[in-house]
Design a protein around this motif. Structure first.
Motif, PDB file in Angstrom:
ATOM      1  N   ALA A 278       2.049   8.161   6.434  1.00  0.00           N
ATOM      2  CA  ALA A 278       1.786   9.506   5.920  1.00  0.00           C
ATOM      3  C   ALA A 278       0.659  10.128   6.722  1.00  0.00           C
ATOM      4  N   ARG A 279       0.806  11.413   7.034  1.00  0.00           N
ATOM      5  CA  ARG A 279      -0.220  12.132   7.767  1.00  0.00           C
ATOM      6  C   ARG A 279      -0.468  13.458   7.094  1.00  0.00           C
ATOM      7  N   GLU A 280      -1.705  13.895   7.073  1.00  0.00           N
ATOM      8  CA  GLU A 280      -2.024  15.189   6.488  1.00  0.00           C
ATOM      9  C   GLU A 280      -1.278  16.293   7.230  1.00  0.00           C
ATOM     10  N   GLY A 281      -0.665  17.189   6.471  1.00  0.00           N
ATOM     11  CA  GLY A 281       0.091  18.285   7.047  1.00  0.00           C
ATOM     12  C   GLY A 281       1.551  17.975   7.282  1.00  0.00           C
ATOM     13  N   SER A 282       2.022  16.758   6.946  1.00  0.00           N
ATOM     14  CA  SER A 282       3.425  16.400   7.134  1.00  0.00           C
ATOM     15  C   SER A 282       4.001  15.863   5.833  1.00  0.00           C
ATOM     16  N   ARG A 283       5.313  15.719   5.794  1.00  0.00           N
ATOM     17  CA  ARG A 283       5.947  15.128   4.621  1.00  0.00           C
ATOM     18  C   ARG A 283       5.749  13.619   4.658  1.00  0.00           C
ATOM     19  N   PRO A 284       5.440  13.002   3.534  1.00  0.00           N
ATOM     20  CA  PRO A 284       5.296  11.541   3.525  1.00  0.00           C
ATOM     21  C   PRO A 284       6.662  10.883   3.595  1.00  0.00           C
ATOM     22  N   PRO A 285       6.748   9.654   4.090  1.00  0.00           N
ATOM     23  CA  PRO A 285       8.023   8.941   4.065  1.00  0.00           C
ATOM     24  C   PRO A 285       8.540   8.847   2.628  1.00  0.00           C
ATOM     25  N   ASP A 286       9.804   9.148   2.453  1.00  0.00           N
ATOM     26  CA  ASP A 286      10.377   9.099   1.107  1.00  0.00           C
ATOM     27  C   ASP A 286      10.658   7.649   0.704  1.00  0.00           C
ATOM     28  N   PHE A 287      10.730   7.395  -0.576  1.00  0.00           N
ATOM     29  CA  PHE A 287      11.074   6.059  -1.064  1.00  0.00           C
ATOM     30  C   PHE A 287      11.617   6.152  -2.484  1.00  0.00           C
ATOM     31  N   THR A 288      12.356   5.117  -2.871  1.00  0.00           N
ATOM     32  CA  THR A 288      12.816   4.937  -4.245  1.00  0.00           C
ATOM     33  C   THR A 288      12.469   3.517  -4.650  1.00  0.00           C
ATOM     34  N   LEU A 289      11.734   3.355  -5.756  1.00  0.00           N
ATOM     35  CA  LEU A 289      11.299   2.035  -6.206  1.00  0.00           C
ATOM     36  C   LEU A 289      11.548   1.878  -7.706  1.00  0.00           C
ATOM     37  N   PRO A 290      11.732   0.624  -8.162  1.00  0.00           N
ATOM     38  CA  PRO A 290      11.899   0.387  -9.597  1.00  0.00           C
ATOM     39  C   PRO A 290      10.555   0.395 -10.310  1.00  0.00           C
ATOM     40  N   GLY A 291      10.579   0.841 -11.568  1.00  0.00           N
ATOM     41  CA  GLY A 291       9.391   0.779 -12.411  1.00  0.00           C
ATOM     42  C   GLY A 291       9.384  -0.492 -13.252  1.00  0.00           C
ATOM     43  N   LEU A 292       8.452  -0.571 -14.185  1.00  0.00           N
ATOM     44  CA  LEU A 292       8.307  -1.772 -15.006  1.00  0.00           C
ATOM     45  C   LEU A 292       9.503  -1.991 -15.916  1.00  0.00           C
ATOM     46  N   ASP A 293      10.216  -0.918 -16.258  1.00  0.00           N
ATOM     47  CA  ASP A 293      11.396  -1.038 -17.106  1.00  0.00           C
ATOM     48  C   ASP A 293      12.687  -1.065 -16.304  1.00  0.00           C
ATOM     49  N   GLY A 294      12.592  -1.105 -14.991  1.00  0.00           N
ATOM     50  CA  GLY A 294      13.772  -1.153 -14.141  1.00  0.00           C
ATOM     51  C   GLY A 294      14.273   0.208 -13.688  1.00  0.00           C
ATOM     52  N   ALA A 295      13.829   1.293 -14.333  1.00  0.00           N
ATOM     53  CA  ALA A 295      14.245   2.640 -13.922  1.00  0.00           C
ATOM     54  C   ALA A 295      13.665   2.949 -12.551  1.00  0.00           C
ATOM     55  N   ARG A 296      14.441   3.621 -11.731  1.00  0.00           N
ATOM     56  CA  ARG A 296      14.031   3.876 -10.357  1.00  0.00           C
ATOM     57  C   ARG A 296      13.460   5.293 -10.224  1.00  0.00           C
ATOM     58  N   THR A 297      12.410   5.411  -9.430  1.00  0.00           N
ATOM     59  CA  THR A 297      11.726   6.690  -9.208  1.00  0.00           C
ATOM     60  C   THR A 297      11.714   6.988  -7.721  1.00  0.00           C
ATOM     61  N   THR A 298      12.020   8.245  -7.371  1.00  0.00           N
ATOM     62  CA  THR A 298      12.052   8.684  -5.975  1.00  0.00           C
ATOM     63  C   THR A 298      10.921   9.676  -5.737  1.00  0.00           C
ATOM     64  N   LEU A 299      10.184   9.478  -4.650  1.00  0.00           N
ATOM     65  CA  LEU A 299       9.050  10.348  -4.357  1.00  0.00           C
ATOM     66  C   LEU A 299       9.502  11.791  -4.149  1.00  0.00           C
ATOM     67  N   SER A 300      10.540  12.016  -3.354  1.00  0.00           N
ATOM     68  CA  SER A 300      10.945  13.383  -3.046  1.00  0.00           C
ATOM     69  C   SER A 300      11.395  14.151  -4.280  1.00  0.00           C
ATOM     70  N   ALA A 301      11.793  13.423  -5.341  1.00  0.00           N
ATOM     71  CA  ALA A 301      12.203  14.084  -6.580  1.00  0.00           C
ATOM     72  C   ALA A 301      11.026  14.711  -7.305  1.00  0.00           C
ATOM     73  N   GLN A 302       9.801  14.383  -6.886  1.00  0.00           N
ATOM     74  CA  GLN A 302       8.610  14.943  -7.533  1.00  0.00           C
ATOM     75  C   GLN A 302       8.219  16.289  -6.925  1.00  0.00           C
ATOM     76  N   LYS A 303       8.957  16.736  -5.891  1.00  0.00           N
ATOM     77  CA  LYS A 303       8.626  18.006  -5.267  1.00  0.00           C
ATOM     78  C   LYS A 303       8.645  19.119  -6.307  1.00  0.00           C
ATOM     79  N   GLY A 304       7.657  19.996  -6.227  1.00  0.00           N
ATOM     80  CA  GLY A 304       7.485  21.038  -7.238  1.00  0.00           C
ATOM     81  C   GLY A 304       6.301  20.753  -8.144  1.00  0.00           C
ATOM     82  N   ARG A 305       5.816  19.512  -8.082  1.00  0.00           N
ATOM     83  CA  ARG A 305       4.621  19.129  -8.854  1.00  0.00           C
ATOM     84  C   ARG A 305       3.656  18.395  -7.930  1.00  0.00           C
ATOM     85  N   PRO A 306       2.359  18.632  -8.058  1.00  0.00           N
ATOM     86  CA  PRO A 306       1.403  17.853  -7.262  1.00  0.00           C
ATOM     87  C   PRO A 306       1.499  16.376  -7.639  1.00  0.00           C
ATOM     88  N   SER A 307       1.408  15.514  -6.615  1.00  0.00           N
ATOM     89  CA  SER A 307       1.612  14.079  -6.844  1.00  0.00           C
ATOM     90  C   SER A 307       0.556  13.263  -6.109  1.00  0.00           C
TER      91      SER A 307
END
Length: 506
Positions: free
Chosen positions: A366-395
């Motif tokens: 990740a570099r300031e001023g660029s898009r971070p590498p996207d990823f999808t990872l499982p949470g503690l309950d097994g549900a998967r979360t994708t970084l790019s899906a958070q676009k529209g909210r500060p993260s």
């Protein structure tokens, strides 16, 4: 519209491509010795000469001493073909001239060639019966060869008008790499694809900090319909924030003809499509070539890409509506001939930067001023979360582990920030540990506040590797627009947190 003059454009593109790689071919075959530099010497005779010319006694001038290069006479080829005159080891330094004998007469011409230890400087000599010209360096060699072959594209200095009604002389766009696309706002084929790709290109320019080095524009081939008012409406309809340019009929023809592009006005099909701007049936159809042109900072057209481009995403609805049917849009994509990567490769070459294939391996972090590498990872309950899906909210993405002492201080700070700013998303990526261990640790450290952040499991360190995480913690602050605003390696302190949250609009 699909290009009518495909063969002519392919010839132009091929010649530009060959010239763009000529110096690189010499460099790949050059050897270097520590403490010395190399001069890769080539020569050509301009196309249109009655015959190719001979050259002899080539000397490099301006260093500590005159350096003899070619001694014997050699017969040169007609441009764009080049005659390789050899690779010569020289002392490092700046050379300011070269002399050569052509047709029994000796000529001297000024150049600037800086030879560095272990490096290679390409030099090309262009021979004419009345003299010699020379150029050094990759860009200089490329331009000299294209000029000698009569294939260096030069657009006339047309004064355009943009969508805001402001005059834009073509020379005012020079000084940066300029990427121009052909535009017809009533096109139902390739032009919507170009506009969509130009939006992607605009984002890449912003992410890479190229704003002072690269500019983009679309230039109309249909000035009768593409008035400033209509271009302004098209910009609003499509989200175009770059210049949309038009000139009068004569200057438009002059501009595009100089770039080997053509267009003709014909009868509208029956039934005629509805004009998106007037809501009346279109009165004619414009059959035109589709192309992008990459100009260098001097206004030279260095590369052409023709045909319809492929997109890495679905076409925005407003542009899809201009094409008409999903099947037609899909057909255009199925026959696409180039992509944004191909275009960026040409821009990289003009800027003197590594190509996209090399850049991809160096931009995983990740570099300031660029898009971070996207990823999808499982949470503690097994549900998967994708970084790019958070676009529209500060993260915030923080890489941590239960054994990391600074992380024990960071996690409560991040939980408190999320509590103070309910719109903030905190993705806490644990490196290499299991769900039970992570759950127990967060509960003991944060209590009820543990549920405020999204704990994710990077069990094989694959995502940490993608972000080049070599120590913990690493925290990435991403704005609602999906762009990295701050990057912190090591423990966050109160000042760091305040500054970083402000940078993402909190």
């Amino acid at each position: 519209m699909l290009p009518r003059r495909l063969a002519a454009l392919l010839v132009a593109f091929g010649l530009l491509g060959v010239a763009g790689g000529t110096a690189a071919l010499v460099i790949r075959h050059a050897s270097s010795t520590s403490g010395t530099a190399n001069i890769a010497l080539e020569a050509t005779t301009p196309a249109g000469q009655p015959a190719a010319l001979d050259i002899a006694d080539v000397r490099l001038l301006g260093g500590a001493t005159t350096v003899p290069l070619l001694q014997s006479s050699r017969h040169t080829s007609l441009a764009p073909a080049l005659t390789n005159l050899g690779i010569y080891a020289v002392q490092p330094g700046t050379y300011t001239g070269v002399s050569a004998t052509v047709g029994g007469k000796q000529y001297t011409v000024a150049i600037t060639a800086t030879a560095r230890s272990g490096g290679v400087v390409p030099i090309v000599l262009v021979l004419r019966p009345d003299g010699v010209t020379a150029a050094a360096g990759n860009d200089g060699v490329n331009d000299a060869v294209l000029t000698a072959a009569g294939q260096l594209l030069r657009a006339p200095d047309v004064t355009f008008t943009d969508q805001n009604g402001q005059p834009v002389p073509f020379h005012s766009l020079q000084g940066r790499v300029l990427v121009v696309a052909a535009l017809d706002t009533h096109c139902h084929d390739t032009c919507p694809l170009y506009t969509a790709l130009w939006a992607d290109l605009r984002d890449v320019i912003r992410e890479r900090g190229w704003g002072d080095r690269v500019a983009i524009a679309e230039v109309s081939m249909d000035p009768e319909r593409d008035t400033p008012a209509e271009l302004a409406a098209y910009a609003q309809l499509t989200g175009a924030t770059w210049p949309l340019l038009r000139a009068d009929v004569a200057q438009t023809f002059q501009f595009w003809t100089a770039l080997h592009a053509g267009y003709t006005r014909g009868r509208a099909p029956s039934p005629a499509p509805t004009d998106w701007y007037t809501q009346q049936p279109e009165t004619y159809h414009l059959d035109h070539d589709s192309l992008a042109v990459v100009f260098d900072g001097n206004g030279n057209g260095r590369y052409l890409l023709q045909g319809n481009p492929t997109l890495a995403h679905a076409l925005p609805q407003a542009l899809a509506n201009l094409i008409g049917s999903p099947s037609k849009a899909q057909s255009l994509q199925n026959t696409a001939s180039w992509s944004i990567t191909d275009l960026l490769d040409r821009i990289d070459r003009v800027l003197g930067l590594p190509p996209e294939s090399v850049r991809a391996g160096t931009e995983q972090a990740a570099r300031e001023g660029s898009r971070p590498p996207d990823f999808t990872l499982p949470g503690l309950d097994g549900a998967r979360t994708t970084l790019s899906a958070q676009k529209g909210r500060p993260s915030v993405v923080t890489f941590w582990a239960t054994w990391c002492a600074p992380c024990r201080n960071d996690l409560p700070r991040l939980a408190a920030a999320q509590k103070a700013h309910p719109g903030l998303v905190v993705l806490a990526v644990d490196e290499g540990e299991g769900a039970g261990q992570v759950r127990d640790y967060l509960h003991s450290l944060l209590g009820a506040d543990a549920s405020r952040m999204v704990a994710l499991l990077d069990g094989d360190h694959a995502i940490g590797g993608k972000y080049l995480v070599s120590g913990l913690p690493v925290t990435v602050f991403v704005g609602a627009d999906g762009i990295v605003q701050r990057l912190r390696i090591g423990e966050l302190h109160d000042d760091d947190m305040t500054t970083a949250l402000a940078a993402i609009g909190l």
